[in-house]
Design an enzyme around this catalytic site. Structure first.
Site, PDB file in Angstrom:
ATOM      1  N   GLU A  14       0.501   7.804  -3.447  1.00  0.00           N
ATOM      2  CA  GLU A  14       1.434   7.558  -2.351  1.00  0.00           C
ATOM      3  C   GLU A  14       2.629   8.499  -2.424  1.00  0.00           C
ATOM      4  OE1 GLU A  14       1.205   5.316   0.402  1.00  0.00           O
ATOM      5  OE2 GLU A  14      -0.856   5.592  -0.285  1.00  0.00           O
ATOM      6  N   HIS A  68       2.857  10.665   0.853  1.00  0.00           N
ATOM      7  CA  HIS A  68       3.889  10.144   1.751  1.00  0.00           C
ATOM      8  C   HIS A  68       5.308  10.296   1.200  1.00  0.00           C
ATOM      9  CE1 HIS A  68       0.816   8.478   4.354  1.00  0.00           C
ATOM     10  NE2 HIS A  68       0.239   7.913   3.299  1.00  0.00           N
ATOM     11  N   HIS A 111       0.849  -1.185   0.000  1.00  0.00           N
ATOM     12  CA  HIS A 111       0.000   0.000   0.000  1.00  0.00           C
ATOM     13  C   HIS A 111       0.889   1.240   0.000  1.00  0.00           C
ATOM     14  CE1 HIS A 111      -3.433   2.467   2.120  1.00  0.00           C
ATOM     15  NE2 HIS A 111      -2.876   3.124   1.123  1.00  0.00           N
TER      16      HIS A 111
END
Length: 215
Positions: A109, A113, A67
Site C-alpha cells: 500500500e 498509494h 485495505h
C-alpha cells in the site's frame, strides 16, 4: 446469522474494480482520499491456504480491517508515484498490524498509494489510522459471530446510520465471488466525508451477497 445483524437488515430491508489508474506527475497531487475497509473473513475464505496467517490464523478473528487509504482524483487515481521517501521501516509496519494485519499489504500500500500522498511513511500511516478511527463500524458487524446474506444497500445504510454526515453518495460496497468484499468511504484531504460519484457508481450490483462469519 447474528440476531443483531438480522434485526438491522430486516429493518432496513461492487465489482471490486476501481477507477482507471494513471501515474501522477507529482506526488501529493490528488483531490481526495478513499478509505477502503476490507471484510477480513471474505479475504480469508477467498485466499484459503494462501491467506496471510497474521490476518487469518489468529485466536481473535478480524472483522473490518484497513485495505488502504488511497489518494484519488475526480477522474482516475495516481499510483506508484516517484517519491523522495524510503519505504516504511519495521517499527512503522509493526504498529499498523492491529488494523492492517499483513506486513506485505502494508508495504504494498505504501508503494502503490502512500507514495502518491506527498507524506513520509510515518505520517501517511498515522493519517490512515486517523481515518480508520474516524469511522464507526456498525455494531452488527463489529460484534457478529455468524454470517448470512445481505443486500449491499443494507450495508451502506448501516454505515450511514452509524456515521452522522456520511451519505450513500460518499461510499460504495464492493463484492467479489458473491461475498462482501469492502466498504469504500470517500474523505477530503482533511478527512471529512465527501461525495464521490465515480467511486459510488462502482458499487456491487448484486441483490444479495454473502457475509462470511469471522472464524
Amino acid at each position: 446469522m447474528d440476531l443483531c445483524l438480522v434485526a438491522l437488515l430486516v429493518f432496513f430491508g461492487l465489482a471490486t474494480a476501481g477507477p482507471q489508474s494513471a501515474h501522477a506527475a507529482e506526488s501529493g497531487e490528488f483531490d481526495y482520499y478513499v478509505l477502503s475497509l476490507s471484510w477480513s473473513p471474505s479475504y480469508c475464505a477467498r485466499a484459503g491456504r494462501k491467506a496471510d496467517p497474521t490476518q487469518c490464523k489468529v485466536a481473535k478473528p478480524f472483522r473490518f480491517v484497513v485495505h488502504g487509504l488511497w489518494p484519488q482524483n475526480e477522474r482516475g487515481y495516481p499510483s506508484s508515484c516517484r517519491t523522495r521517501y524510503r519505504e516504511p521501516g519495521r517499527g512503522t509496519v509493526e504498529r499498523m498490524l492491529d488494523i492492517m494485519p499483513s506486513r506485505g499489504l502494508i508495504r504494498h500500500e505504501w508503494r502503490k498509494h502512500g507514495s502518491c500522498s506527498g507524506l513520509e511513511p510515518d505520517d501517511y500511516f498515522a493519517l490512515t489510522r486517523q481515518a480508520f478511527e474516524k469511522i464507526r463500524i456498525p455494531a452488527a458487524f463489529a460484534t457478529t459471530r455468524d454470517g448470512g446474506r445481505v443486500a449491499p444497500a443494507a450495508v451502506e445504510t448501516a454505515f450511514r446510520l452509524a456515521n452522522p454526515g456520511l451519505r450513500d453518495s460518499a461510499m460504495a460496497v464492493t463484492c467479489e465471488a458473491g461475498r462482501l468484499s469492502e466498504v469504500r468511504i470517500c474523505l477530503t484531504r482533511d478527512l471529512d466525508f465527501r461525495s464521490c460519484r465515480a467511486v459510488d457508481r462502482r458499487g456491487c450490483r448484486q441483490r444479495q451477497i454473502n457475509v462470511p462469519a469471522p472464524r
